[in-house]
Write a protein that holds these residues in place. Structure first.
Motif, PDB file in Angstrom:
ATOM      1  N   LEU A 250      13.774  -0.607 -13.481  1.00  0.00           N
ATOM      2  CA  LEU A 250      12.575  -0.775 -12.654  1.00  0.00           C
ATOM      3  C   LEU A 250      12.936  -0.568 -11.194  1.00  0.00           C
ATOM      4  O   LEU A 250      13.899  -1.171 -10.710  1.00  0.00           O
ATOM      5  CB  LEU A 250      12.040  -2.199 -12.806  1.00  0.00           C
ATOM      6  CG  LEU A 250      11.287  -2.493 -14.084  1.00  0.00           C
ATOM      7  CD1 LEU A 250      11.165  -3.989 -14.261  1.00  0.00           C
ATOM      8  CD2 LEU A 250       9.913  -1.848 -14.046  1.00  0.00           C
ATOM      9  N   VAL A 251      12.184   0.266 -10.516  1.00  0.00           N
ATOM     10  CA  VAL A 251      12.477   0.476  -9.093  1.00  0.00           C
ATOM     11  C   VAL A 251      11.178   0.423  -8.286  1.00  0.00           C
ATOM     12  O   VAL A 251      10.095   0.755  -8.788  1.00  0.00           O
ATOM     13  CB  VAL A 251      13.140   1.859  -8.837  1.00  0.00           C
ATOM     14  CG1 VAL A 251      14.587   1.863  -9.272  1.00  0.00           C
ATOM     15  CG2 VAL A 251      12.371   2.979  -9.511  1.00  0.00           C
ATOM     16  N   ARG A 252      11.321  -0.030  -7.036  1.00  0.00           N
ATOM     17  CA  ARG A 252      10.171   0.014  -6.121  1.00  0.00           C
ATOM     18  C   ARG A 252      10.399   1.241  -5.251  1.00  0.00           C
ATOM     19  O   ARG A 252      11.415   1.366  -4.567  1.00  0.00           O
ATOM     20  CB  ARG A 252      10.165  -1.253  -5.263  1.00  0.00           C
ATOM     21  CG  ARG A 252       8.989  -1.306  -4.317  1.00  0.00           C
ATOM     22  CD  ARG A 252       8.921  -2.686  -3.663  1.00  0.00           C
ATOM     23  NE  ARG A 252       7.777  -2.754  -2.786  1.00  0.00           N
ATOM     24  CZ  ARG A 252       7.146  -3.881  -2.466  1.00  0.00           C
ATOM     25  NH1 ARG A 252       7.541  -5.037  -2.947  1.00  0.00           N
ATOM     26  NH2 ARG A 252       6.110  -3.872  -1.649  1.00  0.00           N
ATOM     27  N   GLN A 253       9.469   2.182  -5.302  1.00  0.00           N
ATOM     28  CA  GLN A 253       9.680   3.405  -4.532  1.00  0.00           C
ATOM     29  C   GLN A 253       8.491   3.707  -3.625  1.00  0.00           C
ATOM     30  O   GLN A 253       7.390   3.207  -3.840  1.00  0.00           O
ATOM     31  CB  GLN A 253       9.961   4.587  -5.459  1.00  0.00           C
ATOM     32  CG  GLN A 253       8.967   4.717  -6.586  1.00  0.00           C
ATOM     33  CD  GLN A 253       9.306   5.820  -7.587  1.00  0.00           C
ATOM     34  OE1 GLN A 253       8.433   6.519  -8.013  1.00  0.00           O
ATOM     35  NE2 GLN A 253      10.558   5.970  -7.969  1.00  0.00           N
ATOM     36  N   LYS A 254       8.768   4.551  -2.609  1.00  0.00           N
ATOM     37  CA  LYS A 254       7.695   4.925  -1.681  1.00  0.00           C
ATOM     38  C   LYS A 254       6.611   5.695  -2.419  1.00  0.00           C
ATOM     39  O   LYS A 254       6.913   6.554  -3.253  1.00  0.00           O
ATOM     40  CB  LYS A 254       8.261   5.837  -0.593  1.00  0.00           C
ATOM     41  CG  LYS A 254       8.899   5.084   0.522  1.00  0.00           C
ATOM     42  CD  LYS A 254       9.097   5.983   1.720  1.00  0.00           C
ATOM     43  CE  LYS A 254       9.575   5.132   2.882  1.00  0.00           C
ATOM     44  NZ  LYS A 254       9.832   5.892   4.067  1.00  0.00           N
ATOM     45  N   SER A 255       5.359   5.420  -2.113  1.00  0.00           N
ATOM     46  CA  SER A 255       4.274   6.156  -2.743  1.00  0.00           C
ATOM     47  C   SER A 255       3.012   5.955  -1.916  1.00  0.00           C
ATOM     48  O   SER A 255       2.795   4.885  -1.348  1.00  0.00           O
ATOM     49  CB  SER A 255       4.047   5.600  -4.148  1.00  0.00           C
ATOM     50  OG  SER A 255       2.764   5.953  -4.602  1.00  0.00           O
ATOM     51  N   LYS A 256       2.190   7.007  -1.863  1.00  0.00           N
ATOM     52  CA  LYS A 256       0.945   6.859  -1.102  1.00  0.00           C
ATOM     53  C   LYS A 256      -0.244   6.589  -2.028  1.00  0.00           C
ATOM     54  O   LYS A 256      -1.384   6.628  -1.608  1.00  0.00           O
ATOM     55  CB  LYS A 256       0.681   8.135  -0.301  1.00  0.00           C
ATOM     56  CG  LYS A 256       1.646   8.314   0.859  1.00  0.00           C
ATOM     57  CD  LYS A 256       1.216   9.472   1.720  1.00  0.00           C
ATOM     58  CE  LYS A 256       2.235   9.741   2.797  1.00  0.00           C
ATOM     59  NZ  LYS A 256       1.967  10.930   3.555  1.00  0.00           N
TER      60      LYS A 256
ATOM     61  N   LEU B 134       0.821  -1.217   0.000  1.00  0.00           N
ATOM     62  CA  LEU B 134       0.000   0.000   0.000  1.00  0.00           C
ATOM     63  C   LEU B 134       0.854   1.266   0.000  1.00  0.00           C
ATOM     64  O   LEU B 134       0.407   2.324  -0.437  1.00  0.00           O
ATOM     65  CB  LEU B 134      -0.920   0.017   1.229  1.00  0.00           C
ATOM     66  CG  LEU B 134      -2.049  -1.012   1.245  1.00  0.00           C
ATOM     67  CD1 LEU B 134      -2.729  -1.045   2.605  1.00  0.00           C
ATOM     68  CD2 LEU B 134      -3.068  -0.731   0.156  1.00  0.00           C
ATOM     69  N   ASN B 135       2.073   1.146   0.504  1.00  0.00           N
ATOM     70  CA  ASN B 135       2.929   2.330   0.625  1.00  0.00           C
ATOM     71  C   ASN B 135       4.005   2.424  -0.448  1.00  0.00           C
ATOM     72  O   ASN B 135       4.963   3.163  -0.294  1.00  0.00           O
ATOM     73  CB  ASN B 135       3.602   2.345   2.004  1.00  0.00           C
ATOM     74  CG  ASN B 135       2.616   2.771   3.072  1.00  0.00           C
ATOM     75  OD1 ASN B 135       2.281   3.941   3.169  1.00  0.00           O
ATOM     76  ND2 ASN B 135       2.128   1.807   3.833  1.00  0.00           N
ATOM     77  N   SER B 136       3.860   1.657  -1.532  1.00  0.00           N
ATOM     78  CA  SER B 136       4.896   1.756  -2.575  1.00  0.00           C
ATOM     79  C   SER B 136       4.307   1.582  -3.960  1.00  0.00           C
ATOM     80  O   SER B 136       3.140   1.223  -4.116  1.00  0.00           O
ATOM     81  CB  SER B 136       5.987   0.708  -2.324  1.00  0.00           C
ATOM     82  OG  SER B 136       5.430  -0.572  -2.270  1.00  0.00           O
ATOM     83  N   LYS B 137       5.159   1.867  -4.959  1.00  0.00           N
ATOM     84  CA  LYS B 137       4.754   1.582  -6.334  1.00  0.00           C
ATOM     85  C   LYS B 137       5.975   1.160  -7.137  1.00  0.00           C
ATOM     86  O   LYS B 137       7.113   1.400  -6.716  1.00  0.00           O
ATOM     87  CB  LYS B 137       4.076   2.799  -6.953  1.00  0.00           C
ATOM     88  CG  LYS B 137       4.966   3.955  -7.320  1.00  0.00           C
ATOM     89  CD  LYS B 137       4.106   5.041  -7.934  1.00  0.00           C
ATOM     90  CE  LYS B 137       4.809   5.721  -9.077  1.00  0.00           C
ATOM     91  NZ  LYS B 137       4.066   6.843  -9.622  1.00  0.00           N
ATOM     92  N   ILE B 138       5.722   0.524  -8.269  1.00  0.00           N
ATOM     93  CA  ILE B 138       6.823   0.135  -9.141  1.00  0.00           C
ATOM     94  C   ILE B 138       6.866   1.164 -10.268  1.00  0.00           C
ATOM     95  O   ILE B 138       5.838   1.495 -10.861  1.00  0.00           O
ATOM     96  CB  ILE B 138       6.590  -1.282  -9.724  1.00  0.00           C
ATOM     97  CG1 ILE B 138       6.521  -2.316  -8.597  1.00  0.00           C
ATOM     98  CG2 ILE B 138       7.659  -1.653 -10.747  1.00  0.00           C
ATOM     99  CD1 ILE B 138       7.814  -2.538  -7.829  1.00  0.00           C
ATOM    100  N   ALA B 139       8.047   1.708 -10.517  1.00  0.00           N
ATOM    101  CA  ALA B 139       8.157   2.728 -11.563  1.00  0.00           C
ATOM    102  C   ALA B 139       9.415   2.470 -12.383  1.00  0.00           C
ATOM    103  O   ALA B 139      10.263   1.664 -11.991  1.00  0.00           O
ATOM    104  CB  ALA B 139       8.215   4.101 -10.921  1.00  0.00           C
ATOM    105  N   ILE B 140       9.496   3.156 -13.526  1.00  0.00           N
ATOM    106  CA  ILE B 140      10.722   3.040 -14.330  1.00  0.00           C
ATOM    107  C   ILE B 140      11.494   4.341 -14.176  1.00  0.00           C
ATOM    108  O   ILE B 140      10.945   5.427 -14.389  1.00  0.00           O
ATOM    109  CB  ILE B 140      10.394   2.790 -15.822  1.00  0.00           C
ATOM    110  CG1 ILE B 140       9.602   1.490 -15.960  1.00  0.00           C
ATOM    111  CG2 ILE B 140      11.676   2.749 -16.651  1.00  0.00           C
ATOM    112  CD1 ILE B 140       9.120   1.177 -17.354  1.00  0.00           C
TER     113      ILE B 140
END
Ligand SMILES: C[S@@+](CC[C@H](N)C(=O)[O-])C[C@H]1O[C@@H](n2cnc3c(N)ncnc32)[C@H](O)[C@@H]1O
Length: 621
Positions: free
Chosen positions: A119-125, A108-114
């Motif tokens: 490809l990185v998993r980063q913090k996201s709300k 719930l607190n992250s997203k996968i982005a390029i």
């Protein structure tokens, strides 16, 4: 272990995305294919869901559950195609329910982005906001549950308690723990007394897994019972044969408890303002929001929570009330706007007058009740039916009682119960005997006459006799000539007779229409020139000059600023809010008073209202 699990999940996501890649790059997370964020989100969710199912599968296997495949299909929301990858070795089996919960929170607190081709998993709300999913700390969930059960007084072994919008089951677990502390067998409480619902499949799988972890032995018979008690349903939509909706709550659900059948309900419901966000997909996608709003307004089910901008937490409270028995108990944590906001007025009045609000605990935004989210919050407890007499209020660890009678007297229109201290309530009571600004018959309280959008064509940079005053020009003691704008004479022709005779060419007392709600000093009044034209980013008071001089002194005091802030929950200064300000007998005020500091002014005004030195200090800016 949890970090290992998160990195294993991330590896799986990356390998899943890379399986779509045309070029086989050597670097682990390098990607060459164009892939949209929506597709990445889909892969993330699916991989996360499968990973949880893998963990659940291992749990069942290690617990020697017979018919695992049947259990997975019957009880867990398992896509048939999920793969049972081997998971990290040496996992502590009994901790799997907890690990699953952590993994879901991490999801719930992250997203996968390029980023830069990788490809990185980063913090996201993003997920968290989309699902309205912020989980309650275990200790707080337990306090709410314990208090709610204690409020029931005597109850029998058939007691039914619902965790509404359960997420990963923090309240559900607390229900079991609290019932055990009351002498219930853990397994009995799980099989007979506790209920839960949510619309998030993964979160519900975790609650269901937790329920299994409380059983001495897992059998298909018990699984059948639990699958009727912990259900994947939309708690805000009721089944309607004419308009059947997916996951709508049926009156037959929860063994018939949906219609006024629960003894107690506890919840941290979803908070989402139903405002279309065109740039977002998912729950707050514009089409989705429009459909939800239309359902809530037309369903005939909601009566108290469909005013103004809708919010899921208010709808949830109304939905929960309908599921509660008469004399049943509710324990909820939700935004404190419930007891302050204009948009919650109808629901608040219903809660206060047709139910018994027992207690409200206020928590300021900075109290960090939740991980990762700051929000002014309250926990309230209520008994369905009856009516409120006194409310136990807790603020900053101190508790006191407020009478509904005082709420009615102080806030007769909207019944606000502000999150203030006992001493502040006493000040309000002192102010309550005063007249209100709206009762001063010689004074007009209005918004600036020039609507900046509608009357844009009358604004000019060429000098005319009429300076345009915008809200941003209002300083602490004077108007600052910031914009160099004027208004053409044609604008005057568009004005009403009433305006022309009362307000035009008059020296008026003005303030900003927008002022940030976090700003310590929100009320700043200055006099404008008689020839000024006021934009609608200003408010004004017009009337006889003697009264205005006195109001200038009064409205710039810390006391009135303090009073204004108590019921103002947004960034606007509305005329109806100014109307409610208490005005001391104007004959007592010296309109020609000169003062050299705010403190001096505050002391002068405070004394007129009968405040003690301590109270004057308490309201100081
Ligand atoms: C603020 S979280 C609280 C979760 C849990 N009660 C806790 O406190 O840890 C709100 C939950 O509401 C769920 N939810 C959102 N809309 C819902 C709906 N219409 N019906 C049921 N659950 C919903 C979300 O999936 C999320 O789990």
């Amino acid at each position: 272990m949890i970090n290992q699990l998160i990195s294993e999940e991330t590896k799986r996501i990356i390998s899943s995305v890379k399986s779509k890649d045309d070029v086989n790059s050597t670097l682990d997370n390098e990607i060459s294919t164009e892939i949209g964020q929506a597709e990445l989100n889909d892969i993330f969710r699916t991989t996360h869901a499968h990973f949880l199912l893998d963990l659940i599968y291992i749990y069942l296997k290690e617990k020697h559950v017979a018919d695992i495949e049947e259990v997975m299909g019957l009880y867990f929301f398992a896509n048939k195609n999920y793969q049972r990858h081997p998971i990290i070795s040496c996992i502590d089996i009994d901790k799997i329910p907890q690990y699953c919960e952590y993994l879901h929170i991490a999801f719930l607190n992250s997203k996968i982005a390029i980023q830069g081709g990788k490809l990185v998993r980063q913090k996201s709300k993003e997920h968290l906001i989309e699902l309205g999913a912020v989980y309650t700390k275990e200790s707080i969930a337990y306090d709410i549950v314990k208090n709610t059960i204690d409020n029931l007084g005597q109850f029998d072994s058939g007691i039914s308690i619902l965790d509404f919008a359960c997420g990963t089951g923090r309240f559900y677990e607390a229900i079991i723990k609290a019932l055990v502390s009351k002498g219930f067998e853990k397994e009995t409480a799980v099989l007979n007394n506790a209920y839960a619902l949510d619309i998030d499949k993964e979160a519900l799988n975790i609650t269901r897994l937790k329920a299994l972890s409380f059983l001495d032995e897992i059998t298909l018979e018990k699984i059948n019972i639990l699958s009727k008690k912990i259900i994947l349903k939309n708690g805000l939509v009721r089944y309607n044969i004419l308009d059947p909706q997916k996951e709508a709550l049926d009156y037959k659900d929860f063994e018939g408890h949906v219609k006024s059948g629960f003894d107690a309900i506890v919840s941290n419901p979803p908070y989402l303002v139903l405002k279309a966000n065109k740039s977002k997909a998912g729950l707050s996608d514009a089409k989705n929001i429009a459909q939800m709003v239309s359902y809530f307004k037309k369903s005939n089910f909601y009566k108290y929570s469909i005013e103004g901008m809708l919010n899921l937490y208010q709808l949830s409270i109304e939905s929960m009330l309908a599921m509660l028995k008469n004399k049943g108990e509710l324990g909820v944590i939700c935004p404190s706007t419930l007891f302050a906001d204009l948009s919650a007025t109808k629901l608040r009045k219903h809660l206060l007058t047709s139910n018994k609000i027992r207690s409200i605990k206020f928590y300021a935004e900075k109290s960090s009740l939740f991980e990762n989210v700051s929000q002014a919050t309250n926990i309230f407890s209520l008994q369905k039916g009856d009516t409120t007499n006194t409310i136990s209020i807790t603020k900053d660890n101190s508790s006191f009682t407020v009478n509904l009678k005082d709420v009615r007297t102080l806030f007769p229109s909207n019944y606000e119960v502000p999150g203030i201290s006992n001493k502040e309530w006493n000040i309000l009571i002192k102010l309550s005997s005063c007249n209100k600004l709206k009762n001063l018959s010689t004074i007009r309280n209005k918004r600036g006459e020039l609507d900046l959008t509608l009357y844009k064509k009358f604004i000019t940079k060429s000098t005319t006799p009429f300076r345009l005053v915008r809200g941003n020009m209002i300083g602490n003691n004077s108007i600052k000539d910031l914009n160099g704008e004027y208004v053409t004479e044609d604008f005057i022709k568009t004005r009403s007779k009433e305006y022309l005779s009362h307000d035009f060419q008059k020296t008026r007392l003005i303030c900003q229409q927008i002022s940030n709600s976090d700003c310590p000093r929100r009320l700043k009044f200055v006099f404008c020139e008689s020839s000024d034209i006021l934009a609608n980013s200003c408010n004004y008071l017009s009337g006889d000059s003697e009264t205005l001089k006195k109001l200038y002194i009064l409205l710039n005091s810390s006391l009135l600023n303090w009073r204004f802030k108590i019921t103002s929950s947004n960034n606007h200064i509305n005329n109806y809010e100014l109307d409610e300000l208490p005005v001391v007998d104007l004959n007592m005020i010296n309109g020609n008073l000169s003062f050299s500091s705010q403190k001096e002014l505050d002391s002068y005004i405070g004394k007129l209202y009968g405040l003690t030195d301590e109270e004057i200090m308490l309201t100081a800016i």
